[in-house]
Design a protein around this motif. Structure first.
Motif, short mmCIF file in Angstrom:
data_model
loop_
_atom_site.label_atom_id
_atom_site.label_comp_id
_atom_site.label_asym_id
_atom_site.label_seq_id
_atom_site.Cartn_x
_atom_site.Cartn_y
_atom_site.Cartn_z
N ALA A 82 17.35 -63.23 21.04
CA ALA A 82 16.70 -63.09 22.35
C ALA A 82 16.18 -61.68 22.58
N ASP A 83 16.86 -60.68 22.01
CA ASP A 83 16.47 -59.28 22.25
C ASP A 83 15.42 -58.82 21.24
N MET A 84 14.37 -59.61 21.14
CA MET A 84 13.28 -59.29 20.22
C MET A 84 11.93 -59.39 20.94
N ILE A 85 10.99 -58.61 20.46
CA ILE A 85 9.60 -58.68 20.90
C ILE A 85 8.77 -59.11 19.69
N ILE A 86 8.03 -60.20 19.85
CA ILE A 86 7.18 -60.72 18.76
C ILE A 86 5.83 -60.02 18.84
N ARG A 87 5.39 -59.42 17.73
CA ARG A 87 4.14 -58.65 17.73
C ARG A 87 2.98 -59.40 17.08
N GLY A 88 3.27 -60.50 16.40
CA GLY A 88 2.21 -61.24 15.74
C GLY A 88 2.74 -62.57 15.24
N PRO A 89 1.85 -63.47 14.84
CA PRO A 89 2.27 -64.79 14.38
C PRO A 89 3.20 -64.70 13.17
N ILE A 90 4.25 -65.48 13.20
CA ILE A 90 5.19 -65.56 12.08
C ILE A 90 4.91 -66.89 11.37
N ILE A 91 4.12 -66.83 10.32
CA ILE A 91 3.66 -68.04 9.63
C ILE A 91 4.45 -68.16 8.32
N PRO A 92 5.36 -69.13 8.23
CA PRO A 92 6.26 -69.19 7.07
C PRO A 92 5.56 -69.14 5.73
N TRP A 93 4.52 -69.98 5.56
CA TRP A 93 3.88 -70.05 4.23
C TRP A 93 3.08 -68.80 3.93
N GLU A 94 2.61 -68.09 4.96
CA GLU A 94 1.91 -66.83 4.69
C GLU A 94 2.90 -65.72 4.33
N LEU A 95 4.13 -65.83 4.82
CA LEU A 95 5.15 -64.85 4.45
C LEU A 95 5.75 -65.15 3.08
N GLY A 96 5.43 -66.32 2.52
CA GLY A 96 5.94 -66.67 1.19
C GLY A 96 7.21 -67.50 1.21
N ALA A 97 7.61 -68.01 2.40
CA ALA A 97 8.79 -68.87 2.46
C ALA A 97 8.53 -70.15 1.68
N GLU A 98 9.57 -70.64 1.03
CA GLU A 98 9.47 -71.87 0.25
C GLU A 98 10.72 -72.72 0.54
N LYS A 99 10.61 -73.99 0.26
CA LYS A 99 11.80 -74.82 0.34
C LYS A 99 12.80 -74.32 -0.70
N GLY A 100 14.00 -74.01 -0.26
CA GLY A 100 15.00 -73.42 -1.14
C GLY A 100 14.98 -71.91 -1.18
N ARG A 101 13.95 -71.28 -0.58
CA ARG A 101 13.84 -69.82 -0.54
C ARG A 101 13.43 -69.36 0.86
N PRO A 102 14.39 -69.34 1.80
CA PRO A 102 14.06 -68.84 3.14
C PRO A 102 13.72 -67.36 3.11
N VAL A 103 12.97 -66.93 4.12
CA VAL A 103 12.64 -65.52 4.28
C VAL A 103 13.58 -64.91 5.32
N ALA A 104 14.04 -63.70 5.08
CA ALA A 104 14.97 -63.06 6.01
C ALA A 104 14.79 -61.56 6.00
N GLN A 105 15.29 -60.92 7.05
CA GLN A 105 15.27 -59.47 7.19
C GLN A 105 16.54 -58.88 6.58
N TYR A 106 16.41 -57.75 5.94
CA TYR A 106 17.53 -57.07 5.29
C TYR A 106 18.45 -56.44 6.32
N TYR A 107 19.76 -56.72 6.21
CA TYR A 107 20.80 -56.10 7.04
C TYR A 107 21.75 -55.36 6.10
N ASP A 108 21.45 -54.09 5.83
CA ASP A 108 22.18 -53.36 4.77
C ASP A 108 23.63 -53.10 5.12
N TYR A 109 24.00 -53.17 6.41
CA TYR A 109 25.37 -52.81 6.79
C TYR A 109 26.37 -53.93 6.51
#
Length: 783
Positions: free
Chosen positions: A132-159
């Motif tokens: 909820a505490d997010m601001i969307i700045r542009g369209p999030i299009i799964p196939w344009e980001l390279g998401a695939e069935k079996g390969r979700p796209v995610a943000q890195y959480y190094d901690y």
């Protein structure tokens, strides 16, 4: 007559609906649904207003649903049911079994509930999960980001260090699959259905494992198990064998500085951030009823012009601009929300005027991601030991040189495409050498992140025409004019295709010890040429092509590289093949010697690694995973052949659907000679990657003809063209390539929809006229 008119109107409505529906389906070939979870309180209400406003403003595709977790008691007093499209889900803030108070569990619990009971979940292909505490700045299009069935796209959480220690070993059967990710999740619906129950159960497991809440095990600075839900996600995904496509570039916390060339599409204001003397912390607004207080906004941040004065460093300044963008979006959301609820118009002020200004509208128009750096598990888990402590791998930056012409443009398209696929960490910069006259006509500004450098193709002093000198000249200019925050620089040529990562830790580069590919034909390192042009001929290494060098070494060496290039180029007396190895005896490889002699001047000895680079057409060594193709030489497969020099005067980049002649299909190759077979496979891979890059480039340009490609004729070598049917499956296995552009078809449907609208309008008009005439006739009869 009336029946005919009614029939026309009815048909018009039905047809308009059908064509409009077909039109929309073509715009979004797969269905997307976005989810975020909240609770019934003021704290989540103002966050909901913010994310919903940014959702509308960003042009994000598909419907969005708020998963609202409320107890029956909370529902009695809650006022915000209308803030977003909502599905109410049972609250698990207080665990029904253990009595543990942990509201974060509502996120996986809400998603499980949505999957089970929502009709929307039955009619969707892709799901985007946000906080909820997010601001969307542009369209999030799964196939344009390279998401695939079996390969979700995610943000890195190094901690999430628990992926590397006993925590993962305790809570998943596959600790090796544990990815440090969260925040943004882009999922195929089938994967989400498989994973979500594990997300919930693993969250419960970790939350109950109090013995391992310590900061040194979880990375949770509070040591209270608050991030159990995040580990629940990582362990749940590992349980079902999901490996993520991971990036650190899709989302940013306000207050952080984005990498050069990166355009985050999410702002996650989960942490405190400051701009000058102004600051914002979401935790200070836990009980804030700002959504329901007409005219009240969060404290206004500094204006953009104030930020420009406040900070001169371009990178830090850009980070501050993102911070004020986040705050201004929240306040703009509140202004619009209050107006929609019937509040009095806000008093006119400089700040309100700014939020309504064209300037602010331009600053917050929908964004598209810049270069996305995909991280591999090996990259983000490995560390190098320094003294008694460890540090993450150093930052790297990739550079290549090009000129302002169509020849380098198609090479740039190829290299940039392969860079994105390779997973290469860090940024990439094109060093573009152009004359003032070139720049007046050049159209390829947007092909790559670019640093412009003065052209030295014609030497300003000698008048010698030698474009290759632009490579060291460009490096010198970039080093002295750009802000470079990387420790290591990877130097490539434009006529290269990346097949994997080229990093200092993989190839053991070090300060004072660069790594490079072998150039065995540089025989001048062994004869009079080296003795004439360097004080340390014994340090001359036969290397080039792909170079990995510490920035401090490059700062010192680059000037020598330029100087020695000029020296060797001027030494026409020693151009002979038996001295230089140059078969043309024209001094064309002077720049290569300039590099070797420049490095020798500083006694920089290289680690020479043959796996860095290979030329298509050469026989590969068994078991070597070459990282870069260098298609600088002619190569062939059977009767098909490729020579980059034949495409110097052909504009493949701006000729819609232009591509190179297709290489043979691998299934046609003769496998009796295994060495020749492996050689030809690599040659085909190189050519296909170039054609794939051109195809995607033309697709992004919205080239009009969806079914026909312009194929440049190898025989003509200039502007001769012929048209062939394009088979996307032959060019790439990528699902993105299997959807050819539909712009002409879309225009056709758009025209049909417009015509049907006209028919509909005329039909309605006839009905009105008919009713009016009939009414007048009835009145006359009545009198």
């Amino acid at each position: 007559m009336e029946k005919i008119v009614i029939l026309i109107v009815y048909l018009g409505l039905i047809s308009a609906f059908v064509f409009a529906k077909g039109y929309n389906v073509r715009e979004a070939p797969w269905r997307i649904h976005t989810l975020f979870s909240t609770e019934c309180n003021n704290y989540f209400d103002w966050q909901t207003v913010g994310i919903m406003h940014s959702y509308r403003k960003s042009n994000h595709s598909g419907p969005i649903t708020r998963l609202l977790s409320c107890t029956e008691e909370e529902k009695k007093h809650y006022k915000g049911f209308d803030l977003a499209p909502t599905m109410e889900v049972p609250s698990m803030s207080r665990h029904p079994g253990t009595g543990d108070w942990y509201p974060a569990i509502n996120k996986p619990a809400g998603i499980v509930h949505w999957l089970k009971y929502s009709e929307d979940a039955k009619n969707v292909d892709w799901v985007v999960i946000l906080d909820a505490d997010m601001i969307i700045r542009g369209p999030i299009i799964p196939w344009e980001l390279g998401a695939e069935k079996g390969r979700p796209v995610a943000q890195y959480y190094d901690y999430l260090i628990g992926c590397d220690n006993i925590l993962a070993e305790l809570h998943t059967k596959h600790p090796e699959l544990c990815d440090k990710v969260g925040g943004l999740l882009v999922y195929h619906i089938d994967d989400l259905r498989a994973m979500a129950p594990f997300w919930l159960s693993k969250t419960e497991e970790v939350r109950e494992d109090r013995a391992h809440w310590a900061t040194n095990i979880t990375g949770d600075v509070y040591g209270k198990g608050w991030i159990s839900e995040m580990y629940g996600y990582s362990f749940g995904a590992a349980e079902v064998g999901l490996r993520h496509k991971i990036s650190d570039d899709l989302m940013i916390y306000p207050g952080y500085v984005p990498r050069e060339g990166v355009e985050p599409i999410l702002l996650h204001y989960g942490l405190p951030f400051t701009v000058g003397n102004w600051s914002f912390t979401k935790f200070n607004h836990r009980e804030d009823g700002i959504v329901y207080d007409c005219g009240r906004l969060f404290p206004k941040p500094p204006y953009p012009e104030e930020v420009m004065i406040l900070e001169t460093h371009p990178g830090i300044r850009r980070g501050l601009m993102l911070s004020i963008e986040c705050m201004n979006m929240l306040n703009e959301a509140l202004v619009l929300h209050h107006t929609a609820r019937g509040c009095p118009k806000p008093k006119l002020s400089r700040y309100i005027s700014f939020l309504k200004s064209k300037t602010f509208k331009e600053l917050t128009q929908p964004k598209v991601p810049g270069h996305i750096n995909w991280l591999s598990k090996d990259v983000y888990n490995k560390q190098e030991i320094v003294g008694e402590i460890s540090k993450p791998y150093p930052k790297i930056h990739t550079v290549f040189s090009a000129e302002c012409n169509s020849y380098f443009d198609w090479q740039t398209v190829g290299l940039m495409h392969s860079f994105r696929l390779s997973g290469q960490p860090g940024n990439i910069t094109r060093l573009l050498s152009c004359t003032e006259e070139d720049l007046k006509h050049y159209k390829g500004y947007d092909l790559a992140p670019t640093h412009y450098v003065p052209s030295m193709s014609v030497h300003p002093l000698t008048g010698d025409r030698y474009p290759a000198i632009n490579k060291p000249a460009g490096i010198v200019h970039w080093i002295h004019h750009a802000h470079i925050d990387a420790e290591y620089i990877v130097i490539l040529d434009a006529d290269m295709i990346m097949r994997g990562t080229v990093t200092p830790w993989e190839f053991k580069a070090a300060h004072g010890r660069p790594v490079a590919a072998p150039y065995n034909y540089l025989i001048g390192c062994d004869n009079i040429l080296a003795k004439l042009h360097t004080r340390n001929p014994e340090a001359c290494d036969k290397v080039g092509g792909v170079i990995i060098m510490h920035i401090d070494d490059l700062r010192k060496m680059s000037l020598y590289w330029l100087l020695k290039t000029q020296e060797v180029r001027a030494d026409t007396e020693h151009y002979a093949t038996e001295i230089t190895g140059d078969i043309y005896q024209s001094g064309w490889i002077s720049e290569m010697y300039g590099y070797s002699f420049g490095a020798a001047e500083l006694n920089l000895r290289h680690r020479i690694d043959g796996s860095l680079m290979m030329y298509p057409g050469y026989g590969p060594q068994l078991g070597i995973n070459y990282r870069v193709f260098h298609y600088g030489l002619d190569f062939k497969v059977g009767n098909w052949r490729f020579d980059k020099g034949n495409w110097k005067n052909t504009d493949l980049v701006r000729t819609c659907w232009a591509k190179f002649p297709d290489p043979p299909d691998p299934i046609t190759l003769d496998r009796t000679d295994e060495d020749a077979y492996n050689r030809d496979l690599l040659s085909i891979e190189c050519a296909r990657t170039l054609n794939e890059a051109l195809y995607l480039h033309h697709k992004r340009r919205n080239c009009p003809d969806p079914n026909i490609l312009v194929t440049l004729d190898e025989v003509g070598n200039k502007e001769t063209i012929h048209r062939n049917e394009y088979n996307a499956n032959e060019s790439s296995d990528s699902s993105e390539l299997q959807n050819s552009p539909q712009s002409d078809e879309l225009n056709f449907f758009g025209i049909l929809v417009a015509l049907l609208g006209v028919v509909l309008f005329l039909g309605v008009l006839l009905l009105i006229v008919r009713a009016f005439v009939g009414d007048k006739k009835r009145k006359r009869k009545g009198t």
